[in-house]
Motif scaffolding. Structure first.
Motif, PDB file in Angstrom:
ATOM      1  N   MET A 134     -11.151  -6.811  -5.409  1.00  0.00           N
ATOM      2  CA  MET A 134     -10.656  -5.660  -6.280  1.00  0.00           C
ATOM      3  C   MET A 134     -10.123  -4.562  -5.692  1.00  0.00           C
ATOM      4  O   MET A 134     -10.313  -4.349  -4.250  1.00  0.00           O
ATOM      5  N   VAL A 135      -9.495  -3.643  -6.593  1.00  0.00           N
ATOM      6  CA  VAL A 135      -8.743  -2.582  -5.913  1.00  0.00           C
ATOM      7  C   VAL A 135      -8.950  -1.530  -7.015  1.00  0.00           C
ATOM      8  O   VAL A 135      -9.482  -1.786  -8.210  1.00  0.00           O
ATOM      9  N   GLU A 136      -8.879  -0.195  -6.201  1.00  0.00           N
ATOM     10  CA  GLU A 136      -8.865   0.829  -7.352  1.00  0.00           C
ATOM     11  C   GLU A 136      -7.513   1.721  -7.200  1.00  0.00           C
ATOM     12  O   GLU A 136      -6.644   1.668  -6.034  1.00  0.00           O
ATOM     13  N   LEU A 137      -7.153   2.262  -8.116  1.00  0.00           N
ATOM     14  CA  LEU A 137      -5.895   3.434  -8.043  1.00  0.00           C
ATOM     15  C   LEU A 137      -6.502   4.661  -8.093  1.00  0.00           C
ATOM     16  O   LEU A 137      -7.221   5.022  -8.968  1.00  0.00           O
ATOM     17  N   ILE A 138      -5.910   5.328  -7.158  1.00  0.00           N
ATOM     18  CA  ILE A 138      -6.214   6.830  -7.219  1.00  0.00           C
ATOM     19  C   ILE A 138      -4.657   7.531  -7.004  1.00  0.00           C
ATOM     20  O   ILE A 138      -4.219   7.455  -5.882  1.00  0.00           O
TER      21      ILE A 138
ATOM     22  N   LEU B 266       0.792  -1.280  -0.009  1.00  0.00           N
ATOM     23  CA  LEU B 266      -0.098  -0.166   0.133  1.00  0.00           C
ATOM     24  C   LEU B 266       0.777   1.257   0.006  1.00  0.00           C
ATOM     25  O   LEU B 266       0.215   2.575  -0.167  1.00  0.00           O
ATOM     26  N   SER B 267       2.155   1.066   0.204  1.00  0.00           N
ATOM     27  CA  SER B 267       2.968   2.378   0.178  1.00  0.00           C
ATOM     28  C   SER B 267       3.548   2.673  -1.149  1.00  0.00           C
ATOM     29  O   SER B 267       4.071   3.733  -1.421  1.00  0.00           O
ATOM     30  N   GLY B 268       3.217   1.780  -2.376  1.00  0.00           N
ATOM     31  CA  GLY B 268       4.093   1.911  -3.410  1.00  0.00           C
ATOM     32  C   GLY B 268       3.251   2.746  -4.472  1.00  0.00           C
ATOM     33  O   GLY B 268       2.038   3.379  -3.969  1.00  0.00           O
ATOM     34  N   THR B 269       3.653   2.994  -5.513  1.00  0.00           N
ATOM     35  CA  THR B 269       2.895   3.814  -6.486  1.00  0.00           C
ATOM     36  C   THR B 269       2.929   3.203  -7.836  1.00  0.00           C
ATOM     37  O   THR B 269       3.928   2.511  -7.936  1.00  0.00           O
ATOM     38  N   TYR B 270       1.888   3.234  -8.321  1.00  0.00           N
ATOM     39  CA  TYR B 270       1.538   2.168  -9.391  1.00  0.00           C
ATOM     40  C   TYR B 270       0.756   2.826 -10.583  1.00  0.00           C
ATOM     41  O   TYR B 270       0.272   3.994 -10.703  1.00  0.00           O
ATOM     42  N   THR B 271       0.756   2.192 -11.988  1.00  0.00           N
ATOM     43  CA  THR B 271       0.284   2.609 -13.025  1.00  0.00           C
ATOM     44  C   THR B 271      -0.872   1.816 -13.363  1.00  0.00           C
ATOM     45  O   THR B 271      -0.742   0.270 -12.810  1.00  0.00           O
ATOM     46  N   TYR B 272      -1.691   1.944 -14.446  1.00  0.00           N
ATOM     47  CA  TYR B 272      -2.741   1.005 -14.961  1.00  0.00           C
ATOM     48  C   TYR B 272      -1.813  -0.274 -15.451  1.00  0.00           C
ATOM     49  O   TYR B 272      -2.360  -1.285 -15.348  1.00  0.00           O
ATOM     50  N   SER B 273      -0.444  -0.240 -16.008  1.00  0.00           N
ATOM     51  CA  SER B 273       0.099  -1.039 -16.502  1.00  0.00           C
ATOM     52  C   SER B 273       0.300  -2.261 -15.438  1.00  0.00           C
ATOM     53  O   SER B 273       0.199  -3.602 -15.859  1.00  0.00           O
TER      54      SER B 273
ATOM     55  N   ILE C 107      -1.170   6.339 -17.076  1.00  0.00           N
ATOM     56  CA  ILE C 107      -2.488   6.436 -16.427  1.00  0.00           C
ATOM     57  C   ILE C 107      -2.212   5.881 -14.901  1.00  0.00           C
ATOM     58  O   ILE C 107      -1.779   4.680 -14.759  1.00  0.00           O
ATOM     59  N   ASN C 108      -2.502   6.606 -13.849  1.00  0.00           N
ATOM     60  CA  ASN C 108      -2.416   6.287 -12.325  1.00  0.00           C
ATOM     61  C   ASN C 108      -3.507   6.088 -11.622  1.00  0.00           C
ATOM     62  O   ASN C 108      -3.486   6.150 -10.579  1.00  0.00           O
ATOM     63  N   THR C 109      -4.800   6.582 -12.433  1.00  0.00           N
ATOM     64  CA  THR C 109      -6.112   6.346 -11.657  1.00  0.00           C
ATOM     65  C   THR C 109      -6.912   5.548 -12.134  1.00  0.00           C
ATOM     66  O   THR C 109      -7.471   5.534 -13.556  1.00  0.00           O
ATOM     67  N   VAL C 110      -7.379   4.574 -11.687  1.00  0.00           N
ATOM     68  CA  VAL C 110      -8.286   3.332 -12.417  1.00  0.00           C
ATOM     69  C   VAL C 110      -9.473   3.281 -11.144  1.00  0.00           C
ATOM     70  O   VAL C 110      -9.272   2.968  -9.917  1.00  0.00           O
ATOM     71  N   VAL C 111     -10.599   3.657 -11.391  1.00  0.00           N
ATOM     72  CA  VAL C 111     -11.868   3.479 -10.144  1.00  0.00           C
ATOM     73  C   VAL C 111     -12.806   2.539 -10.841  1.00  0.00           C
ATOM     74  O   VAL C 111     -12.880   2.311 -12.069  1.00  0.00           O
ATOM     75  N   GLN C 112     -13.879   2.133  -9.908  1.00  0.00           N
ATOM     76  CA  GLN C 112     -14.715   1.315 -10.235  1.00  0.00           C
ATOM     77  C   GLN C 112     -16.032   1.832  -9.710  1.00  0.00           C
ATOM     78  O   GLN C 112     -16.577   1.250  -8.711  1.00  0.00           O
ATOM     79  N   PRO C 113     -16.648   2.936 -10.326  1.00  0.00           N
ATOM     80  CA  PRO C 113     -17.879   3.337  -9.673  1.00  0.00           C
ATOM     81  C   PRO C 113     -18.936   2.255  -9.623  1.00  0.00           C
ATOM     82  O   PRO C 113     -19.119   1.298 -10.559  1.00  0.00           O
ATOM     83  N   ASP C 114     -19.865   2.471  -8.775  1.00  0.00           N
ATOM     84  CA  ASP C 114     -20.919   1.585  -8.871  1.00  0.00           C
ATOM     85  C   ASP C 114     -21.697   1.523  -9.954  1.00  0.00           C
ATOM     86  O   ASP C 114     -22.365   0.576 -10.478  1.00  0.00           O
ATOM     87  N   LEU C 115     -22.134   2.776 -10.444  1.00  0.00           N
ATOM     88  CA  LEU C 115     -22.794   3.061 -11.582  1.00  0.00           C
ATOM     89  C   LEU C 115     -22.140   4.292 -12.376  1.00  0.00           C
ATOM     90  O   LEU C 115     -21.903   5.165 -11.742  1.00  0.00           O
TER      91      LEU C 115
END
Length: 199
Positions: free
Chosen positions: A25-29, A8-15, A87-95
Motif C-alpha cells: 500500500m502507498v499514500e499520496l502526500i 518516487l520522483s513523480g507527482t500524482y493525483t487520486y486518479s 486531489i493529490n493527498t490520500v492517506v490511510q490512518p491507522d484509525l
C-alpha cells in the motif's frame, strides 16, 4: 496507467492512485508517493485492536463512525476542488473517527476526519510526526493522536481557533487516562491499551 514500480520522483493525483496495482500500500502526500510500512507487528496490532474496541464500543448507537486502515482518506486542496484529478493527498490512518456522514462514500472518506490516530513504527515515525502532522493540521483534522508503542506514550494535538495544533508539553504515559476532545464522555485508560508485558 498501470505502473509496476512507483516512480518516487513523480507527482500524482487520486486518479493515478486508483490505477495502481502494487503489492504494497502507498499514500499520496501533496502528489508524492510514500510507501506504507510492512505488515504491522504484534504490538502495533494489539494497541490498534484495543483502541478499536474501546472507541467502537463507545460509539455504538452514536452518529460518529470508526474506521481502520486500509481505508482511503482523500484530503482535497480546497472544499471546491475535490475531483479525482484535483486531489493529490490520500492517506490511510491507522484509525479515524468521522462524525459527518456526508464525507463517507464507497471509496472511503472525502474530507477531514474529526479524529485521527497514527501508531508509529520505525518506518513511519518521521512521516507521521512531520508530513502527516502538517497535512492533518492544514486539512482541519480536529484531533490527532500519535501513539509510540515502544515508549508506551501518546502525544495529543487539538486544533485551536486559529487552525493550528496545540499539544501538551509532555506525552500521556501508561498510567494516565486520556479523554479525547472529539468524543466527550469517552475516557481511555492507557493501562488497558498498552500491554504490560510488552513484546
Amino acid at each position: 496507467m498501470k505502473i509496476e514500480e512507483p516512480d518516487l520522483s513523480g507527482t500524482y493525483t487520486y486518479s493515478d492512485y486508483l490505477t495502481w496495482s502494487w503489492p504494497e500500500m502507498v499514500e499520496l502526500i501533496h502528489g508524492k508517493i510514500f510507501k506504507m510500512s510492512p505488515a504491522p507487528n504484534s504490538l502495533h496490532q494489539t494497541i490498534s485492536m484495543r483502541l478499536t474496541l474501546k472507541i467502537g464500543n463507545f460509539l455504538a448507537g452514536k452518529k460518529c463512525q470508526l474506521f481502520s486502515a486500509p481505508f482511503d482518506v482523500r484530503l482535497p486542496k480546497s472544499p471546491k476542488r475535490h475531483t479525482d484529478n484535483e486531489i493529490n493527498t490520500v492517506v490511510q490512518p491507522d484509525l479515524c473517527v468521522i462524525c459527518d456522514s456526508s464525507k463517507i462514500d464507497v471509496r472511503g472518506c472525502l474530507g477531514a476526519p474529526d479524529w485521527i490516530i497514527e501508531i508509529l513504527s520505525q518506518y513511519t515515525s518521521s512521516k507521521d510526526l512531520r508530513e502527516k502532522f502538517q497535512v492533518y493540521e492544514d486539512a482541519g483534522v480536529k484531533e490527532y493522536w500519535v501513539v509510540h508503542p515502544q515508549e508506551q506514550t501518546i502525544l495529543v494535538y487539538v486544533l485551536n481557533t486559529k487552525g493550528k495544533y496545540e499539544g501538551m508539553l509532555t506525552p500521556y504515559v501508561r498510567i494516565d487516562n486520556v479523554a479525547p476532545v472529539t468524543l466527550p464522555g469517552l475516557v481511555i485508560n492507557l493501562q488497558e491499551v498498552f500491554p504490560e508485558e510488552g513484546y
